[in-house]
Design a protein around this motif. Structure first.
Motif, PDB file in Angstrom:
ATOM      1  N   THR A   4       6.896   1.223   1.470  1.00  0.00           N
ATOM      2  CA  THR A   4       5.779   0.305   1.221  1.00  0.00           C
ATOM      3  C   THR A   4       5.604  -0.659   2.390  1.00  0.00           C
ATOM      4  O   THR A   4       4.471  -0.924   2.825  1.00  0.00           O
ATOM      5  CB  THR A   4       6.013  -0.488  -0.079  1.00  0.00           C
ATOM      6  OG1 THR A   4       6.063   0.418  -1.184  1.00  0.00           O
ATOM      7  CG2 THR A   4       4.895  -1.499  -0.304  1.00  0.00           C
ATOM      8  N   CYS A   5       6.700  -1.179   2.910  1.00  0.00           N
ATOM      9  CA  CYS A   5       6.627  -2.086   4.062  1.00  0.00           C
ATOM     10  C   CYS A   5       6.104  -1.356   5.303  1.00  0.00           C
ATOM     11  O   CYS A   5       5.295  -1.902   6.064  1.00  0.00           O
ATOM     12  CB  CYS A   5       7.998  -2.700   4.339  1.00  0.00           C
ATOM     13  SG  CYS A   5       8.612  -3.782   3.020  1.00  0.00           S
ATOM     14  N   VAL A   6       6.552  -0.120   5.489  1.00  0.00           N
ATOM     15  CA  VAL A   6       6.100   0.661   6.640  1.00  0.00           C
ATOM     16  C   VAL A   6       4.607   0.956   6.533  1.00  0.00           C
ATOM     17  O   VAL A   6       3.845   0.783   7.497  1.00  0.00           O
ATOM     18  CB  VAL A   6       6.896   1.975   6.757  1.00  0.00           C
ATOM     19  CG1 VAL A   6       6.282   2.884   7.822  1.00  0.00           C
ATOM     20  CG2 VAL A   6       8.356   1.689   7.090  1.00  0.00           C
ATOM     21  N   VAL A   7       4.167   1.398   5.355  1.00  0.00           N
ATOM     22  CA  VAL A   7       2.748   1.690   5.156  1.00  0.00           C
ATOM     23  C   VAL A   7       1.920   0.417   5.285  1.00  0.00           C
ATOM     24  O   VAL A   7       0.821   0.420   5.858  1.00  0.00           O
ATOM     25  CB  VAL A   7       2.513   2.357   3.786  1.00  0.00           C
ATOM     26  CG1 VAL A   7       1.015   2.513   3.511  1.00  0.00           C
ATOM     27  CG2 VAL A   7       3.188   3.729   3.732  1.00  0.00           C
ATOM     28  N   GLY A   8       2.451  -0.711   4.770  1.00  0.00           N
ATOM     29  CA  GLY A   8       1.731  -1.978   4.890  1.00  0.00           C
ATOM     30  C   GLY A   8       1.552  -2.399   6.338  1.00  0.00           C
ATOM     31  O   GLY A   8       0.471  -2.842   6.741  1.00  0.00           O
ATOM     32  N   PHE A   9       2.616  -2.265   7.145  1.00  0.00           N
ATOM     33  CA  PHE A   9       2.505  -2.582   8.564  1.00  0.00           C
ATOM     34  C   PHE A   9       1.519  -1.641   9.250  1.00  0.00           C
ATOM     35  O   PHE A   9       0.716  -2.068  10.095  1.00  0.00           O
ATOM     36  CB  PHE A   9       3.872  -2.474   9.230  1.00  0.00           C
ATOM     37  CG  PHE A   9       3.841  -2.682  10.720  1.00  0.00           C
ATOM     38  CD1 PHE A   9       3.811  -3.960  11.253  1.00  0.00           C
ATOM     39  CD2 PHE A   9       3.812  -1.596  11.589  1.00  0.00           C
ATOM     40  CE1 PHE A   9       3.763  -4.164  12.633  1.00  0.00           C
ATOM     41  CE2 PHE A   9       3.763  -1.783  12.964  1.00  0.00           C
ATOM     42  CZ  PHE A   9       3.743  -3.065  13.491  1.00  0.00           C
ATOM     43  N   THR A  10       1.549  -0.360   8.882  1.00  0.00           N
ATOM     44  CA  THR A  10       0.645   0.624   9.477  1.00  0.00           C
ATOM     45  C   THR A  10      -0.803   0.292   9.161  1.00  0.00           C
ATOM     46  O   THR A  10      -1.672   0.327  10.045  1.00  0.00           O
ATOM     47  CB  THR A  10       0.976   2.035   8.957  1.00  0.00           C
ATOM     48  OG1 THR A  10       2.335   2.359   9.285  1.00  0.00           O
ATOM     49  CG2 THR A  10       0.057   3.073   9.576  1.00  0.00           C
ATOM     50  N   CYS A  11      -1.084  -0.043   7.906  1.00  0.00           N
ATOM     51  CA  CYS A  11      -2.455  -0.398   7.513  1.00  0.00           C
ATOM     52  C   CYS A  11      -2.936  -1.643   8.255  1.00  0.00           C
ATOM     53  O   CYS A  11      -4.090  -1.700   8.712  1.00  0.00           O
ATOM     54  CB  CYS A  11      -2.521  -0.630   6.008  1.00  0.00           C
ATOM     55  SG  CYS A  11      -2.312   0.865   5.016  1.00  0.00           S
ATOM     56  N   THR A  12      -2.053  -2.640   8.368  1.00  0.00           N
ATOM     57  CA  THR A  12      -2.423  -3.869   9.076  1.00  0.00           C
ATOM     58  C   THR A  12      -2.702  -3.584  10.546  1.00  0.00           C
ATOM     59  O   THR A  12      -3.684  -4.097  11.118  1.00  0.00           O
ATOM     60  CB  THR A  12      -1.300  -4.912   8.963  1.00  0.00           C
ATOM     61  OG1 THR A  12      -1.006  -5.135   7.581  1.00  0.00           O
ATOM     62  CG2 THR A  12      -1.703  -6.227   9.611  1.00  0.00           C
ATOM     63  N   TYR A  13      -1.853  -2.789  11.163  1.00  0.00           N
ATOM     64  CA  TYR A  13      -2.053  -2.437  12.572  1.00  0.00           C
ATOM     65  C   TYR A  13      -3.370  -1.689  12.766  1.00  0.00           C
ATOM     66  O   TYR A  13      -4.105  -1.945  13.736  1.00  0.00           O
ATOM     67  CB  TYR A  13      -0.885  -1.590  13.071  1.00  0.00           C
ATOM     68  CG  TYR A  13      -1.085  -1.081  14.486  1.00  0.00           C
ATOM     69  CD1 TYR A  13      -0.930  -1.937  15.574  1.00  0.00           C
ATOM     70  CD2 TYR A  13      -1.455   0.244  14.724  1.00  0.00           C
ATOM     71  CE1 TYR A  13      -1.132  -1.477  16.878  1.00  0.00           C
ATOM     72  CE2 TYR A  13      -1.660   0.706  16.011  1.00  0.00           C
ATOM     73  CZ  TYR A  13      -1.497  -0.146  17.084  1.00  0.00           C
ATOM     74  OH  TYR A  13      -1.700   0.305  18.368  1.00  0.00           O
ATOM     75  N   CYS A  14      -3.683  -0.776  11.854  1.00  0.00           N
ATOM     76  CA  CYS A  14      -4.920  -0.003  11.985  1.00  0.00           C
ATOM     77  C   CYS A  14      -6.156  -0.887  11.819  1.00  0.00           C
ATOM     78  O   CYS A  14      -7.166  -0.688  12.500  1.00  0.00           O
ATOM     79  CB  CYS A  14      -4.931   1.142  10.971  1.00  0.00           C
ATOM     80  SG  CYS A  14      -3.781   2.486  11.360  1.00  0.00           S
TER      81      CYS A  14
ATOM     82  N   ALA B 172      -3.613   0.982  -2.805  1.00  0.00           N
ATOM     83  CA  ALA B 172      -3.280  -0.399  -3.129  1.00  0.00           C
ATOM     84  C   ALA B 172      -3.423  -1.328  -1.927  1.00  0.00           C
ATOM     85  O   ALA B 172      -3.959  -2.434  -2.035  1.00  0.00           O
ATOM     86  CB  ALA B 172      -1.850  -0.465  -3.675  1.00  0.00           C
ATOM     87  N   LEU B 173      -2.958  -0.887  -0.761  1.00  0.00           N
ATOM     88  CA  LEU B 173      -2.850  -1.774   0.400  1.00  0.00           C
ATOM     89  C   LEU B 173      -4.095  -1.811   1.272  1.00  0.00           C
ATOM     90  O   LEU B 173      -4.348  -2.798   1.958  1.00  0.00           O
ATOM     91  CB  LEU B 173      -1.662  -1.352   1.260  1.00  0.00           C
ATOM     92  CG  LEU B 173      -0.276  -1.672   0.705  1.00  0.00           C
ATOM     93  CD1 LEU B 173       0.799  -1.013   1.558  1.00  0.00           C
ATOM     94  CD2 LEU B 173      -0.051  -3.171   0.667  1.00  0.00           C
ATOM     95  N   GLU B 174      -4.861  -0.749   1.280  1.00  0.00           N
ATOM     96  CA  GLU B 174      -5.919  -0.636   2.278  1.00  0.00           C
ATOM     97  C   GLU B 174      -7.170  -1.408   1.886  1.00  0.00           C
ATOM     98  O   GLU B 174      -7.741  -1.184   0.828  1.00  0.00           O
ATOM     99  CB  GLU B 174      -6.280   0.850   2.481  1.00  0.00           C
ATOM    100  CG  GLU B 174      -7.148   1.100   3.685  1.00  0.00           C
ATOM    101  CD  GLU B 174      -6.518   0.554   4.952  1.00  0.00           C
ATOM    102  OE1 GLU B 174      -6.968  -0.522   5.401  1.00  0.00           O
ATOM    103  OE2 GLU B 174      -5.591   1.170   5.471  1.00  0.00           O
ATOM    104  N   GLY B 175      -7.586  -2.330   2.761  1.00  0.00           N
ATOM    105  CA  GLY B 175      -8.819  -3.075   2.547  1.00  0.00           C
ATOM    106  C   GLY B 175      -9.815  -2.833   3.656  1.00  0.00           C
ATOM    107  O   GLY B 175     -10.644  -3.686   3.963  1.00  0.00           O
ATOM    108  N   ILE B 176      -9.736  -1.660   4.275  1.00  0.00           N
ATOM    109  CA  ILE B 176     -10.556  -1.362   5.455  1.00  0.00           C
ATOM    110  C   ILE B 176     -12.051  -1.383   5.150  1.00  0.00           C
ATOM    111  O   ILE B 176     -12.858  -1.682   6.012  1.00  0.00           O
ATOM    112  CB  ILE B 176     -10.152   0.025   6.038  1.00  0.00           C
ATOM    113  CG1 ILE B 176     -10.659   0.189   7.480  1.00  0.00           C
ATOM    114  CG2 ILE B 176     -10.648   1.158   5.160  1.00  0.00           C
ATOM    115  CD1 ILE B 176      -9.857  -0.566   8.486  1.00  0.00           C
ATOM    116  N   GLY B 177     -12.409  -1.099   3.893  1.00  0.00           N
ATOM    117  CA  GLY B 177     -13.825  -0.999   3.560  1.00  0.00           C
ATOM    118  C   GLY B 177     -14.582  -2.304   3.700  1.00  0.00           C
ATOM    119  O   GLY B 177     -15.781  -2.296   3.971  1.00  0.00           O
ATOM    120  N   VAL B 178     -13.909  -3.439   3.489  1.00  0.00           N
ATOM    121  CA  VAL B 178     -14.603  -4.722   3.533  1.00  0.00           C
ATOM    122  C   VAL B 178     -14.275  -5.528   4.783  1.00  0.00           C
ATOM    123  O   VAL B 178     -14.841  -6.609   4.979  1.00  0.00           O
ATOM    124  CB  VAL B 178     -14.263  -5.561   2.276  1.00  0.00           C
ATOM    125  CG1 VAL B 178     -14.725  -4.856   1.021  1.00  0.00           C
ATOM    126  CG2 VAL B 178     -12.764  -5.847   2.205  1.00  0.00           C
TER     127      VAL B 178
END
Length: 487
Positions: free
Chosen positions: A115-125, A284-290
């Motif tokens: 979860t932490c790895v995916v969260g960091f990945t989403c934030t970086y993207c 859950a983590l991705e907010g890229i749409g907004v």
């Protein structure tokens, strides 16, 4: 000699005409912006701008000091605090309630680390997408760009062999954004209905199907989604954030009360469950749409990325909250965890039931924020066909789209496979693959020492593709199985 002077004069005249045309275009665009007071900047940052440059950036007199933020004309700009509220509301939604379910598909300790790895990945993207947007805005001298603009303009300014795919890039981003965010709205409908169903069944003995609860949301959803301005949604987001905070606090109290020993839960589960974990966590983590809508409407957009920044603060809160909730929820309920952790809370206790009401209200209010972007994408493509009664046409579109989400929710009222499907199908594409490809194109001339940017982006793209294929496949199979078992 006279011929030479004449040639130079004609050349100077052509250069003057070219610069004048660009200046007139900018004036025309600014005029259009003033006429669209109620619309965010991103709506007129597409075809209204000359997306393809004509070599002006290679001119020695080109304005290298152009600051796109200074050229944004915003009628209702949002402050850093308001943007942070919207970002938290866009991410701290129904997804946090599904995190214990995600852990059940990964294992206790593997789920925490992943979860932490995916969260960091989403934030970086998200960071590299916004950074690419800023680079393209400066390069082409436009104030702002939405996600589809970024994709199209990146391809147009990239290698010549990619130019023919520019319209395809825009189409893919718009399509996935619409599917993603409307899909999230459908999930929200199911979340609200499932929580209300438990409350009303316990206190009133109603035995209604969850589909009737979803149908009952139709009129309230229509009314709240007639709000057209993002700034006016900020108070609703604040209320929703407050309710989410209180509800999650009470939920965590239940999770830590009489909590089992950590060793009773497996550290890692079988690999065949991993795709569902990936889909749920990405959802859950991705907010890229907004993200681009929020950044484009900021009073100080330079504060969105960097360190510290709105993005770093917001996503840190989101990732920590999700990891803690998922960890404790899985320890408490194990394999009995449901699609929303609130459904596992005791039905006979008033605080637990109040959590379900607060969550239902908060998710209901969140619907309007998620609904905002797909409506604007579709309306931006349609509005030229409605020179008269455009406001009525937009309201009609909003009502029809709300009805569509309700109909889909009634048709597929199962949370778990729907969540992982949306996460794997859309958010792995928009949240990981898209930003990585765009960053690779925009900064293709600056790959860094040993081409680290190339290898990092290729790794992210591969990660996104694996999640897309595996997560979509597993989720569709589960939806089919649930459909057959319900007959």
């Amino acid at each position: 000699m006279a011929s030479t002077n004449g040639t130079n004069g004609e050349k100077d005249h052509r250069q003057y005409d070219k610069k004048s045309s660009i200046h007139e275009c900018n004036i025309f665009t600014a005029k259009n912006r003033r006429e669209l007071d109620d619309c965010p900047v991103e709506l007129v940052a597409g075809s209204s701008f000359p997306l393809v440059g004509d070599g002006e950036e290679d001119d020695p007199e080109f304005d290298v000091e152009y600051n796109p933020f200074e050229h944004r004309k915003l009628t209702h700009p949002t402050t850093d605090g308001e943007t942070l509220i919207h970002l938290l509301k866009g991410s701290l939604g129904s997804g946090i309630l599904a995190m214990p379910l995600a852990f059940s598909n990964a294992g206790l300790w593997f789920g925490l680390i992943a979860t932490c790895v995916v969260g960091f990945t989403c934030t970086y993207c998200i960071h590299i997408l916004v950074r690419s947007a800023h680079k393209l805005c400066h390069r082409k001298r436009v104030p702002s760009l939405n996600y589809a603009d970024i994709a199209e303009l990146a391809v147009l300014t990239g290698p010549d062999s990619l130019h023919k795919y520019s319209r395809l890039a825009r189409f893919l981003v718009d399509s996935f954004l619409i599917i993603d965010l409307l899909g999230c709205c459908c999930v929200y409908n199911i979340f609200v209905a499932r929580n209300l169903e438990q409350v009303f069944e316990n206190y009133f003995g109603w035995g209604l199907s969850v589909r009737w609860y979803i149908f009952a949301l139709l009129l309230p959803l229509i009314l709240i989604n007639l709000i057209r301005n993002l700034k006016y949604l900020a108070p609703l987001s604040m209320i929703a954030n407050t309710l989410i905070f209180i509800a999650i606090s009470i939920t965590i109290y239940y999770l830590v009360t009489d909590i089992p020993d950590f060793n009773t839960r497996p550290a890692v589960v079988s690999i065949d469950k991993m795709p569902k974990f990936f889909g749920t966590v990405i959802f859950a983590l991705e907010g890229i749409g907004v993200v681009m809508s929020l950044e484009n409407n900021m009073k100080t957009p330079s504060h969105f990325i960097g360190c510290p920044s709105v993005l770093c603060i917001g996503m840190s809160v989101v990732v920590i909250s999700y990891a803690v909730t998922g960890f404790l929820g899985y320890v408490k309920f194990g394999d009995a965890t449901q699609g929303s952790i609130t459904l596992n809370l005791p039905v006979e206790e008033i605080p637990a039931q109040s959590v379900k009401i607060m969550i239902a209200v908060a998710i209901f209010l969140t619907f309007a924020l998620q609904f905002y972007v797909p409506v604007e994408i579709i309306w931006n493509k349609m509005k030229n066909n409605f020179t008269k009664h455009s406001v009525h046409a937009e309201y009609t579109l909003r009502i029809l789209l709300v009805i569509l989400t309700v109909v889909i929710s009634i048709a597929i009222p199962d949370l778990e496979p729907f969540i992982s499907l949306i996460g794997a199908l859309c958010l792995s594409t928009l949240g990981i693959i898209g930003p990585s490809v765009i960053d690779l194109i925009v900064f293709c001339d600056d790959l860094g020492l040993w081409k680290w940017r190339l290898w990092l982006n290729l790794t992210l793209i591969l990660f996104g593709i694996v999640g897309f294929v595996a997560g979509t496949y597993v989720s569709i199979l589960e939806i089919i199985e649930l459909h057959h078992s319900s007959k």
